[in-house]
Design a protein around this motif. Structure first.
Motif, mmCIF file in Angstrom:
data_model
loop_
_atom_site.group_PDB
_atom_site.id
_atom_site.type_symbol
_atom_site.label_atom_id
_atom_site.label_comp_id
_atom_site.label_asym_id
_atom_site.label_seq_id
_atom_site.Cartn_x
_atom_site.Cartn_y
_atom_site.Cartn_z
ATOM 1 N N GLU A 9 4.424 1.702 10.424
ATOM 2 C CA GLU A 9 3.053 1.246 10.665
ATOM 3 C C GLU A 9 3.046 -0.193 11.180
ATOM 4 N N ALA A 30 7.604 4.465 6.090
ATOM 5 C CA ALA A 30 6.234 4.640 6.574
ATOM 6 C C ALA A 30 5.563 3.289 6.780
ATOM 7 N N ALA A 31 5.823 2.361 5.859
ATOM 8 C CA ALA A 31 5.235 1.031 5.987
ATOM 9 C C ALA A 31 5.794 0.290 7.201
ATOM 10 N N ARG A 61 0.825 -1.209 0.000
ATOM 11 C CA ARG A 61 0.000 0.000 0.000
ATOM 12 C C ARG A 61 0.859 1.258 0.000
ATOM 13 N N HIS A 62 1.909 1.261 0.808
ATOM 14 C CA HIS A 62 2.773 2.438 0.876
ATOM 15 C C HIS A 62 3.668 2.566 -0.350
ATOM 16 N N ASP A 88 2.883 4.531 -3.919
ATOM 17 C CA ASP A 88 3.185 5.955 -4.124
ATOM 18 C C ASP A 88 4.598 6.167 -4.661
ATOM 19 N N ALA A 120 8.512 5.977 1.596
ATOM 20 C CA ALA A 120 7.396 5.034 1.547
ATOM 21 C C ALA A 120 7.708 3.767 2.338
#
Length: 326
Positions: free
Chosen positions: A248, A244-245, A64-65, A68, A241
């Motif tokens: 999370e 960020a993944a 998902r990340h 981008d 990106a």
């Protein structure tokens, strides 16, 4: 100066087999219309990777990340140690690697074209596991100990022997962790500096643990996220990106460690208590590189240079990719 007894390099055939064991992300769905990111990871005590990055993939978080950043899927390839992963990065068969701080720093010191994007684990332990008749560090005088060459356990072992005044009285030889038990049983080595989760498994079998890296500030390891400069150029948003993944996923582990531990146990085939002991939730966090992380990398580099284990110094601050900073 510790005498280093080098063993033969891992056979080329085995490296080819390892490269063939790559997996498309441990079970998550792939996307379309974007690039596939080739990622090398270090696997210990298992044939399958079970790190936070593969956990993030299995949950769909990583994909998902990465959309981008123009990336549709991830292909993971497992390696037994950092130097072999570095060789794959150098040869162009990987875009990025997740590996111990020591091989990551020594690789960059040898002009491996990478950038430091993040720190996926902080404070990873190593245990010094002894063979028959060895119950303390003093018992190692005049004997041979072993570890994986160029690893964070290697740095721990050299640092420990230096701190305890044993550097000139102990020989170091190199072998992979999966050969440690046999070497201990045969008496070829007196002790082995083992990574987790190999160390807890040996301890559970009755081998004595005579020291731990966690008892010595600065000697535990970290896991670095490195990106090849070519891949970083093609995907300028990759570091941000990816981090960020992982952040999370780490947040999820902090809330429910047992979910990750159960998954890792299933994937690796290791007992869940061993996973829990080896990878406490406190080691996971936001991978973005902090000033403290930069200072730690400098300390690692200084140590490697002083021990002639790195080709030479480099500017650690400029090694950090802008998108990877906290």
């Amino acid at each position: 100066m510790i005498r280093l007894l080098r063993r033969a390099a891992l056979p080329v055939l085995l490296l080819l087999v390892l490269a063939a064991c790559s997996s498309g992300g441990s079970g998550g769905p792939g996307g379309s219309g974007g690039a596939t990111l080739r990622v090398g990871v270090i696997v210990t005590g298992s044939q399958q990777g079970y790190g936070v990055e593969q956990w993030a993939y299995s949950q769909g978080i990583l994909q998902r990340h990465l959309r981008d950043a123009g990336i549709s899927d991830v292909a993971f390839t497992s390696f037994p140690n950092g130097p072999n992963l570095n060789q794959a990065l150098k040869g162009g068969s990987l875009d990025m690697g997740v590996l111990g701080d020591t091989p990551a720093v020594s690789g960059r010191a040898a002009n491996l074209p990478t950038t430091l994007a993040g720190v996926s684990l902080r404070g990873q332990d190593a245990w010094l596991v002894a063979g028959r008749g060895v119950t303390s560090l003093d018992d190692l005088r005049g004997k041979t100990v072993a570890t994986q060459q160029g690893s964070y356990m290697h740095r721990y072992l050299v640092g420990l022997l230096g701190q305890t005044g044993l550097a000139s009285q102990v020989k170091i030889t190199f072998l992979l962790a999966n050969s440690a038990q046999q070497a201990l049983d045969k008496g070829d080595i007196a002790a082995y500096a083992a990574p987790v989760p190999v160390a807890p498994q040996l301890a559970a079998k009755g081998y004595a643990v005579i020291d731990k890296a966690s008892a010595h500030p600065g000697l535990p390891g970290n896991s670095y996220i490195t990106i090849g400069t070519d891949a970083a150029g093609r995907h300028p948003q990759l570091a941000q990106a990816w981090n960020a993944a992982i952040a999370e996923a780490a947040g999820g582990i902090a809330k429910d460690p047992s979910a990750y531990q159960a998954w890792a146990a299933k994937v690796s085939g290791l007992p869940q208590p061993i996973i829990a002991q080896s990878y406490p939730a406190a080691e996971f966090g936001n991978p973005a590189v902090t000033p403290t992380d930069v200072a730690t990398a400098r300390t690692t580099l200084d140590f490697l240079v002083s021990q002639q284990l790195a080709a030479g110094p480099f500017d650690v601050d400029s090694w950090v990719t802008p998108g990877g900073r906290a």
